[in-house]
Design a protein around this motif. Structure first.
Motif, PDB file in Angstrom:
ATOM      1  N   GLY A  22      -0.543   7.034   1.878  1.00 36.97           N
ATOM      2  CA  GLY A  22      -1.261   7.624   3.006  1.00 36.97           C
ATOM      3  C   GLY A  22      -0.362   8.699   3.440  1.00 36.97           C
ATOM      4  O   GLY A  22       0.608   9.321   2.899  1.00 36.97           O
TER       5      GLY A  22
ATOM      6  N   CYS B 292      -2.722   0.241  -3.996  1.00 39.03           N
ATOM      7  CA  CYS B 292      -2.465  -0.994  -3.220  1.00 39.03           C
ATOM      8  C   CYS B 292      -2.196  -1.980  -4.524  1.00 39.03           C
ATOM      9  O   CYS B 292      -2.963  -2.326  -5.257  1.00 39.03           O
ATOM     10  CB  CYS B 292      -3.536  -1.648  -2.266  1.00 39.03           C
ATOM     11  SG  CYS B 292      -3.222  -3.382  -2.012  1.00 39.03           S
TER      12      CYS B 292
ATOM     13  N   THR C 143      -1.907   1.503   5.840  1.00 34.71           N
ATOM     14  CA  THR C 143      -1.223   2.708   5.747  1.00 34.71           C
ATOM     15  C   THR C 143      -1.892   4.070   6.329  1.00 34.71           C
ATOM     16  O   THR C 143      -3.251   4.099   6.487  1.00 34.71           O
ATOM     17  CB  THR C 143      -1.049   3.246   3.935  1.00 34.71           C
ATOM     18  OG1 THR C 143      -0.328   4.279   3.820  1.00 34.71           O
ATOM     19  CG2 THR C 143      -2.537   3.386   3.548  1.00 34.71           C
TER      20      THR C 143
ATOM     21  N   GLU D 206       0.845  -1.160  -0.083  1.00 32.13           N
ATOM     22  CA  GLU D 206       0.092  -0.143   0.041  1.00 32.13           C
ATOM     23  C   GLU D 206       1.007   1.221  -0.154  1.00 32.13           C
ATOM     24  O   GLU D 206       2.200   1.300   0.593  1.00 32.13           O
ATOM     25  CB  GLU D 206      -0.854   0.102   1.191  1.00 32.13           C
ATOM     26  CG  GLU D 206      -2.019  -1.116   1.394  1.00 32.13           C
ATOM     27  CD  GLU D 206      -2.083  -1.799   2.761  1.00 32.13           C
ATOM     28  OE1 GLU D 206      -3.254  -2.176   3.014  1.00 32.13           O
ATOM     29  OE2 GLU D 206      -0.960  -1.647   3.465  1.00 32.13           O
TER      30      GLU D 206
ATOM     31  N   LEU E  36      -4.848   6.621  -2.234  1.00 37.15           N
ATOM     32  CA  LEU E  36      -4.195   5.330  -1.741  1.00 37.15           C
ATOM     33  C   LEU E  36      -4.060   4.361  -2.940  1.00 37.15           C
ATOM     34  O   LEU E  36      -4.974   4.340  -4.000  1.00 37.15           O
ATOM     35  CB  LEU E  36      -5.026   4.719  -0.473  1.00 37.15           C
ATOM     36  CG  LEU E  36      -5.248   5.595   0.488  1.00 37.15           C
ATOM     37  CD1 LEU E  36      -6.116   4.772   1.628  1.00 37.15           C
ATOM     38  CD2 LEU E  36      -4.058   6.237   1.107  1.00 37.15           C
TER      39      LEU E  36
ATOM     40  N   TRP F  51     -11.233  -1.628   0.472  1.00 33.85           N
ATOM     41  CA  TRP F  51     -10.339  -0.993   1.357  1.00 33.85           C
ATOM     42  C   TRP F  51     -11.163  -0.994   2.839  1.00 33.85           C
ATOM     43  O   TRP F  51     -12.515  -1.008   2.798  1.00 33.85           O
ATOM     44  CB  TRP F  51     -10.316   0.616   1.087  1.00 33.85           C
ATOM     45  CG  TRP F  51      -9.395   0.594   0.260  1.00 33.85           C
ATOM     46  CD1 TRP F  51      -9.456   0.505  -1.526  1.00 33.85           C
ATOM     47  CD2 TRP F  51      -7.922   0.544   0.146  1.00 33.85           C
ATOM     48  NE1 TRP F  51      -8.283   0.720  -2.121  1.00 33.85           N
ATOM     49  CE2 TRP F  51      -7.190   0.891  -1.376  1.00 33.85           C
ATOM     50  CE3 TRP F  51      -6.941   0.833   0.970  1.00 33.85           C
ATOM     51  CZ2 TRP F  51      -5.890   1.037  -1.410  1.00 33.85           C
ATOM     52  CZ3 TRP F  51      -5.635   1.150   0.741  1.00 33.85           C
ATOM     53  CH2 TRP F  51      -4.969   1.058  -0.383  1.00 33.85           C
TER      54      TRP F  51
END
Length: 117
Positions: free
Chosen positions: A9, A22, A111, A6, A20, A36
Motif C-alpha cells: 500500500g 498478502c 494496508t 499485507e 498489493l 481482497w
C-alpha cells in the motif's frame, strides 16, 4: 494459528499503479479461496476481488478491467495488481483467505491505499 501479512500500500497519483501482496503463514493445510476487500472512510467494507483454488476470479464492477487478482499457491500468497487508480479507490485494503478443510476465514490487518487527484 494463521498469520496474514499485507504489503504494497501507499500513496499514488491518479492513473498510477500499485501491487498489493498478502502472505499467509502458520497452521495451513490448504487454502481454498483468497481475496481482497476494501473499506473507505464512512463506507462499508466491500469485496474487491476473489480467486478460487482453481484460479477462477471475481471482481467488483468498479474495478473490472483495472485490477487483477492472482495467487501463488507455493507461497500461500495472493496479489492484487491495481492499475489506472482513481481517487475513489482510496481505502484500507484487507486480504482474506478461506482454509481447507475447516472453512474458516482469516483476515489481514489491512494496508492503506491513497490515490491523490
Amino acid at each position: 494459528q494463521v498469520q496474514l501479512v499485507e504489503s504494497g500500500g501507499g500513496l499514488v497519483q491518479a492513473g498510477g499503479s500499485l501491487r498489493l501482496s498478502c502472505a499467509a503463514s502458520g497452521s495451513i493445510f490448504s487454502i481454498n479461496a483468497m481475496g481482497w476487500y476494501r473499506q473507505a472512510p464512512g463506507k462499508q467494507r466491500e469485496l474487491v476481488a476473489a480467486i478460487t483454488s482453481g484460479g477462477s476470479t471475481n471482481y467488483a464492477d468498479s474495478v473490472k478491467g483495472r485490477f487483477t487478482i492472482s495467487r501463488d499457491n507455493a507461497k500461500n500468497t495472493v496479489y492484487l495488481q491495481m492499475n489506472s487508480l482513481k481517487p475513489e479507490d482510496t481505502a484500507v485494503y484487507y486480504c482474506i483467505i478461506r482454509l481447507v478443510p475447516d472453512g474458516m476465514d482469516y483476515w489481514g490487518k489491512g494496508t492503506l491505499v491513497t490515490v491523490s487527484s
